[in-house]
Design a protein around this motif. Structure first.
Motif, mmCIF file in Angstrom:
data_model
loop_
_atom_site.group_PDB
_atom_site.id
_atom_site.type_symbol
_atom_site.label_atom_id
_atom_site.label_comp_id
_atom_site.label_asym_id
_atom_site.label_seq_id
_atom_site.Cartn_x
_atom_site.Cartn_y
_atom_site.Cartn_z
ATOM 1 N N GLN A 109 0.832 -1.272 0.039
ATOM 2 C CA GLN A 109 -0.039 -0.085 0.010
ATOM 3 C C GLN A 109 0.920 1.262 -0.063
ATOM 4 O OE1 GLN A 109 -3.309 -0.259 -0.576
ATOM 5 N NE2 GLN A 109 -3.204 2.189 -0.509
ATOM 6 N N ARG A 110 1.969 1.292 0.654
ATOM 7 C CA ARG A 110 2.920 2.363 0.873
ATOM 8 C C ARG A 110 3.260 2.625 -0.703
ATOM 9 N NH1 ARG A 110 4.935 -0.550 4.682
ATOM 10 N NH2 ARG A 110 6.686 -1.201 3.547
ATOM 11 N N GLN A 111 3.868 1.705 -1.332
ATOM 12 C CA GLN A 111 4.356 2.009 -2.751
ATOM 13 C C GLN A 111 3.387 2.245 -3.608
ATOM 14 O OE1 GLN A 111 5.633 -2.219 -2.920
ATOM 15 N NE2 GLN A 111 7.869 -1.643 -2.696
ATOM 16 N N ILE A 112 2.127 1.747 -3.476
ATOM 17 C CA ILE A 112 0.912 2.427 -4.534
ATOM 18 C C ILE A 112 0.663 4.028 -4.237
ATOM 19 C CG2 ILE A 112 -1.394 2.300 -4.914
ATOM 20 C CD1 ILE A 112 -1.312 -0.882 -4.438
ATOM 21 N N VAL A 113 0.646 4.114 -2.639
ATOM 22 C CA VAL A 113 0.501 5.570 -2.521
ATOM 23 C C VAL A 113 1.553 6.620 -3.052
ATOM 24 C CG1 VAL A 113 0.322 7.326 -0.436
ATOM 25 C CG2 VAL A 113 -0.983 5.254 -0.613
ATOM 26 N N ILE A 114 2.868 6.089 -2.870
ATOM 27 C CA ILE A 114 3.977 6.907 -3.359
ATOM 28 C C ILE A 114 3.821 6.905 -4.929
ATOM 29 C CG2 ILE A 114 6.413 6.574 -3.774
ATOM 30 C CD1 ILE A 114 6.709 5.250 -0.962
ATOM 31 N N ILE A 140 3.682 10.528 -7.066
ATOM 32 C CA ILE A 140 4.525 10.926 -7.947
ATOM 33 C C ILE A 140 4.076 11.154 -9.215
ATOM 34 C CG2 ILE A 140 6.554 10.048 -9.063
ATOM 35 C CD1 ILE A 140 7.597 8.771 -6.582
ATOM 36 N N ILE A 141 3.344 10.221 -9.702
ATOM 37 C CA ILE A 141 2.530 10.320 -10.858
ATOM 38 C C ILE A 141 1.743 11.265 -11.101
ATOM 39 C CG2 ILE A 141 1.255 9.296 -12.574
ATOM 40 C CD1 ILE A 141 3.118 6.615 -12.097
ATOM 41 N N ASN A 142 0.476 11.334 -10.207
ATOM 42 C CA ASN A 142 -0.619 12.241 -10.451
ATOM 43 C C ASN A 142 -0.050 13.603 -10.164
ATOM 44 O OD1 ASN A 142 -2.045 10.121 -10.708
ATOM 45 N ND2 ASN A 142 -3.454 10.051 -8.677
ATOM 46 N N ASN A 143 0.746 13.744 -9.322
ATOM 47 C CA ASN A 143 1.252 15.296 -8.914
ATOM 48 C C ASN A 143 2.446 15.664 -9.533
ATOM 49 O OD1 ASN A 143 -1.074 15.768 -7.316
ATOM 50 N ND2 ASN A 143 -0.237 14.475 -5.760
ATOM 51 N N ASN A 144 3.101 14.689 -10.555
ATOM 52 C CA ASN A 144 4.248 15.064 -11.001
ATOM 53 C C ASN A 144 5.367 15.696 -10.203
ATOM 54 O OD1 ASN A 144 5.845 14.928 -13.260
ATOM 55 N ND2 ASN A 144 5.223 17.146 -14.129
ATOM 56 N N VAL A 145 5.550 14.798 -9.139
ATOM 57 C CA VAL A 145 6.515 15.473 -8.095
ATOM 58 C C VAL A 145 7.581 14.687 -8.007
ATOM 59 C CG1 VAL A 145 4.919 16.892 -6.798
ATOM 60 C CG2 VAL A 145 5.253 14.502 -6.268
ATOM 61 N N SER A 146 8.914 14.666 -7.441
ATOM 62 C CA SER A 146 9.842 13.791 -6.861
ATOM 63 C C SER A 146 9.739 13.816 -5.517
ATOM 64 C CB SER A 146 11.267 14.631 -7.105
ATOM 65 O OG SER A 146 11.364 14.698 -8.561
ATOM 66 N N MET A 147 10.136 12.454 -4.956
ATOM 67 C CA MET A 147 9.970 12.358 -3.628
ATOM 68 C C MET A 147 11.259 11.540 -3.135
ATOM 69 S SD MET A 147 6.132 10.774 -3.108
ATOM 70 C CE MET A 147 6.318 10.926 -1.119
#
Length: 140
Positions: free
Chosen positions: A79-84, A88-95
């Motif tokens: 679930q953590r990986q799916i949230v991450i 990243i994809i939906n908000n076009n951000v880096s983490m």
């Protein structure tokens, strides 16, 4: 066409807040179909009206030569990986690892394992900026 609250409908129509009486529901159905999703379900209670939009069940689309759909659950992501990945994809951000640790209250080794799996599956790309390891959406 009968409306649940004729007065409110009339006010919105006269003030141009409604594009066209009765168009909203058919527009929702059309947009869901265009997106390859199921039609929304509508239900009415005594004091309520519900619309249920069914999502794509943990699938994301990315492009290589043709559109390809990946079922995240089939890849064994937690679930953590799916949230991450969604973030990243939906908000076009880096983490970063620190972002993961703050978001999930985890340890650095857990953050490293989660990102390592996403990178191994080519779902995120790893880079270094300002001496920090970052993960972002790969270029498709």
């Amino acid at each position: 066409i009968g409306h649940r609250n004729e007065r409110i409908c009339d006010i919105f129509y006269k003030t141009n807040y409604m594009e066209h009486i009765g168009r909203g529901i058919s527009q929702m159905i059309d947009e869901m179909k265009k997106s390859g999703l199921e039609e929304p379900e509508f239900s009415e209670g005594n004091d309520s009206f519900k619309v249920m939009f069914k999502g794509n069940g943990g699938k994301i689309s990315h492009y290589e030569n043709n559109e390809k759909v990946i079922n995240l659950k089939d890849l064994g992501l937690n679930q953590r990986q799916i949230v991450i990945l969604t973030e990243i994809i939906n908000n076009n951000v880096s983490m970063t690892y620190d972002d993961h640790i703050k978001m999930f209250n985890t340890s650095k080794p857990t953050a490293e394992r989660d990102f390592r799996k996403l990178a191994k599956l080519n779902l995120v790309k790893k880079s270094i900026a300002n001496r920090k390891v970052q993960f972002s959406s790969p270029d498709y």
